[in-house]
Design a protein around this motif. Structure first.
Motif, PDB file in Angstrom:
ATOM      1  N   GLN A 212       0.835  -1.191   0.000  1.00 31.52           N
ATOM      2  CA  GLN A 212       0.000   0.000   0.000  1.00 31.52           C
ATOM      3  C   GLN A 212       0.878   1.252   0.000  1.00 31.52           C
ATOM      4  O   GLN A 212       1.878   1.311   0.711  1.00 31.52           O
ATOM      5  CB  GLN A 212      -0.804  -0.056   1.299  1.00 31.52           C
ATOM      6  CG  GLN A 212      -2.015   0.796   1.357  1.00 31.52           C
ATOM      7  CD  GLN A 212      -2.749   0.598   2.677  1.00 31.52           C
ATOM      8  OE1 GLN A 212      -2.152   0.607   3.748  1.00 31.52           O
ATOM      9  NE2 GLN A 212      -4.046   0.410   2.580  1.00 31.52           N
ATOM     10  N   HIS A 215      -1.570   7.367   1.887  1.00 31.13           N
ATOM     11  CA  HIS A 215      -2.913   7.870   1.555  1.00 31.13           C
ATOM     12  C   HIS A 215      -3.605   8.401   2.804  1.00 31.13           C
ATOM     13  O   HIS A 215      -3.159   8.160   3.925  1.00 31.13           O
ATOM     14  CB  HIS A 215      -3.765   6.755   0.934  1.00 31.13           C
ATOM     15  CG  HIS A 215      -4.023   5.617   1.883  1.00 31.13           C
ATOM     16  ND1 HIS A 215      -3.079   4.654   2.153  1.00 31.13           N
ATOM     17  CD2 HIS A 215      -5.104   5.307   2.643  1.00 31.13           C
ATOM     18  CE1 HIS A 215      -3.582   3.793   3.040  1.00 31.13           C
ATOM     19  NE2 HIS A 215      -4.807   4.174   3.357  1.00 31.13           N
ATOM     20  N   ASP A 217      -7.505   8.166   4.579  1.00 27.94           N
ATOM     21  CA  ASP A 217      -8.573   7.170   4.487  1.00 27.94           C
ATOM     22  C   ASP A 217      -9.894   7.744   3.990  1.00 27.94           C
ATOM     23  O   ASP A 217     -10.073   8.962   3.916  1.00 27.94           O
ATOM     24  CB  ASP A 217      -8.766   6.517   5.863  1.00 27.94           C
ATOM     25  CG  ASP A 217      -7.847   5.312   6.035  1.00 27.94           C
ATOM     26  OD1 ASP A 217      -7.453   4.711   5.022  1.00 27.94           O
ATOM     27  OD2 ASP A 217      -7.517   4.982   7.193  1.00 27.94           O
ATOM     28  N   TYR A 316      -7.628   7.726  14.592  1.00 27.61           N
ATOM     29  CA  TYR A 316      -6.945   8.851  13.957  1.00 27.61           C
ATOM     30  C   TYR A 316      -7.851   9.550  12.963  1.00 27.61           C
ATOM     31  O   TYR A 316      -8.709   8.934  12.335  1.00 27.61           O
ATOM     32  CB  TYR A 316      -5.625   8.422  13.291  1.00 27.61           C
ATOM     33  CG  TYR A 316      -5.705   7.368  12.211  1.00 27.61           C
ATOM     34  CD1 TYR A 316      -5.571   6.021  12.501  1.00 27.61           C
ATOM     35  CD2 TYR A 316      -5.874   7.731  10.868  1.00 27.61           C
ATOM     36  CE1 TYR A 316      -5.601   5.064  11.508  1.00 27.61           C
ATOM     37  CE2 TYR A 316      -5.901   6.768   9.868  1.00 27.61           C
ATOM     38  CZ  TYR A 316      -5.779   5.441  10.192  1.00 27.61           C
ATOM     39  OH  TYR A 316      -5.817   4.484   9.199  1.00 27.61           O
ATOM     40  N   HIS A 322      -0.961   7.879   5.887  1.00 22.83           N
ATOM     41  CA  HIS A 322      -0.484   6.626   6.496  1.00 22.83           C
ATOM     42  C   HIS A 322      -0.415   5.538   5.425  1.00 22.83           C
ATOM     43  O   HIS A 322      -0.898   5.713   4.304  1.00 22.83           O
ATOM     44  CB  HIS A 322      -1.423   6.192   7.633  1.00 22.83           C
ATOM     45  CG  HIS A 322      -2.780   5.832   7.120  1.00 22.83           C
ATOM     46  ND1 HIS A 322      -3.712   6.779   6.801  1.00 22.83           N
ATOM     47  CD2 HIS A 322      -3.332   4.636   6.813  1.00 22.83           C
ATOM     48  CE1 HIS A 322      -4.786   6.192   6.333  1.00 22.83           C
ATOM     49  NE2 HIS A 322      -4.592   4.891   6.314  1.00 22.83           N
TER      50      HIS A 322
HETATM   51 FE   FE2 Z   1      -5.770   3.433   5.171  1.00 21.40          FE
END
Ligand code: FE2
Length: 403
Positions: A212, A215, A217, A316, A322
């Motif tokens: 990943q 980004h 969320d 968060y 993250h």
């Molecule tokens: Fe995420």
């Protein structure tokens, strides 16, 4: 060596396992005993500081942490808990003096710190960790469900929904302190899930698999789309106090840098935009084979890794940049992910059918009425039609018709 060009120099923020926890006292309907503003005992459908107790005198009494007054526990002929005695006698289920024999209250695992302390930290930093907020029994049940810990050699079955795999999922999803914190932080009691709770199970890395990228969320989705405005994302903006999502991730396993704990750019929620291309955002790392050819996304000292014991919730602001870490151990690590949004945001995926499957399962009987009420609020949206309230759900026929 697969990692010869990698730094893994993220700044580690370690949250230790607490040496003690407060106690929550649940009434028979699942509500929480606390003291109201005028110092009267009452039950509440949420947990803030007024519902926090200390177990004292070897568990034979409970001291109200804010006011200091003490309730005596009196054994009941029940596995559910005990009677509680105040100066006027036993307490009834609403916290008042009982006219009859009194109600049985269940003392249970509570937070390590006061909810107001967590809220202060969440507001100041945009994130907070509630270390080991779930009871050891619940954590163990979630390890079994997610095939981690002692069940590491088993394989997770994705053919059924997460909620129906065990009541521990719904119990974790309705954990009251984190719900109160998210409602305060989003400044509305009307919050819901953006998708049904799901496990992210990170298997040991092989040094080349796709990973990943950085980004923000759902619903922000910053860093996910190569060109702004080409996907369902919230336009970049600078209104830090308008919070349209909190990510609530449960560390089922202990989270450590080595086993792939989430990497963050803590503080980035106030920047109003997504991660820069130099950090390796999601839309770049989404390309198949990109990691094998170019190595990992940014993992230098300007990033942070939050390490926390199993059973911790990390909350968060969904804007914080993250990415999942890299699991450099031999064992899987699991997290239970929940995107939580104010009800004015459209969920990412349907939650109504997962809720229906759950209430049609025998597990529903293991929840308290309050837990079920919370789960329903998190997973069901109603709108008016022809003067009646109807549940918003999938219309398969219409979906086929419109493509
Ligand atoms: Fe995420």
């Amino acid at each position: 060596m697969a990692y010869e060009n990698e730094l893994f120099q993220e700044h580690v923020v370690r949250v230790e396992r607490p040496s003690k926890h407060f106690t929550l006292l649940r009434a028979p309907n699942g509500e929480f005993l606390g003291a109201s503003d005028d110092d009267e005992l009452a039950v509440f459908d949420y947990v803030d500081d007024k519902a926090i107790w200390d177990s004292v005198e070897g568990g034979t009494a409970y001291r109200h942490v804010v006011t200091g007054f003490v309730l005596e526990a009196e054994a009941a002929d029940s596995t559910e808990g005990c009677y509680l005695r105040h100066k006027r006698g036993r307490l009834a289920s609403d916290g008042a003096a009982a006219a009859d024999g009194g109600a049985i209250f269940s003392p249970g695992h509570g937070p390590a710190h006061l909810p107001s302390e967590y809220l202060k930290s969440l507001k100041e930093n945009g994130w907070v960790c509630l270390p080991a907020i779930l009871s050891p029994d619940t954590v163990e049940a979630l390890e079994q469900i997610s095939c981690t810990g002692r069940w590491d050699s088993e394989t997770y079955d994705r053919s059924t929904g997460t909620l129906v795999k065990g009541v521990a999922v719904a119990q974790a999803a309705t954990e009251p302190v984190s719900l109160w914190l998210m409602r305060q932080y989003m400044r509305t009691s009307e919050i819901r899930f953006g998708h049904p709770p799901g496990f992210a199970i990170l298997t040991p890395d092989d040094g080349e698999r796709d990973v990943q990228g950085w980004h923000s969320d759902f619903p922000y989705h910053w860093g996910i789309f190569a060109t702004r405005g080409t996907g369902p994302e919230i336009p970049p903006h600078n209104f830090p106090e308008l919070v349209m999502g909190v990510q609530r991730n449960l560390c089922v396993s202990e989270f450590r840098k080595e086993n792939g704990a989430t990497c963050f750019k803590l503080g980035s929620h106030v920047l109003g935009e997504g991660p820069p291309d130099e950090w390796g955002p999601g839309h770049i790392y989404r390309q198949q084979g990109y990691r094998a050819a170019h190595g990992l996304p940014y993992n230098g000292p300007d990033a942070d890794v939050v390490e926390a014991p199993g059973g911790s919730y990390i909350l968060y602001d969904s804007r914080i940049w993250h990415r999942a870490g890299v699991n450099r151990t031999e064992r899987k690590r699991a997290a239970m992910l929940q995107a939580v949004i104010p009800v004015y945001i459209v969920p990412k995926t349907d939650t109504s059918r997962a809720y229906r499957n759950f209430i049609n399962s025998p597990l529903v009987d293991a929840l308290t009425p309050l837990e079920l009420q919370e789960l329903k609020a998190l997973m069901i949206t109603k709108i008016e039609s022809a003067g009646q309230k109807h549940v918003v759900t999938i219309d398969e026929t219409l979906s086929e018709m419109v493509g």
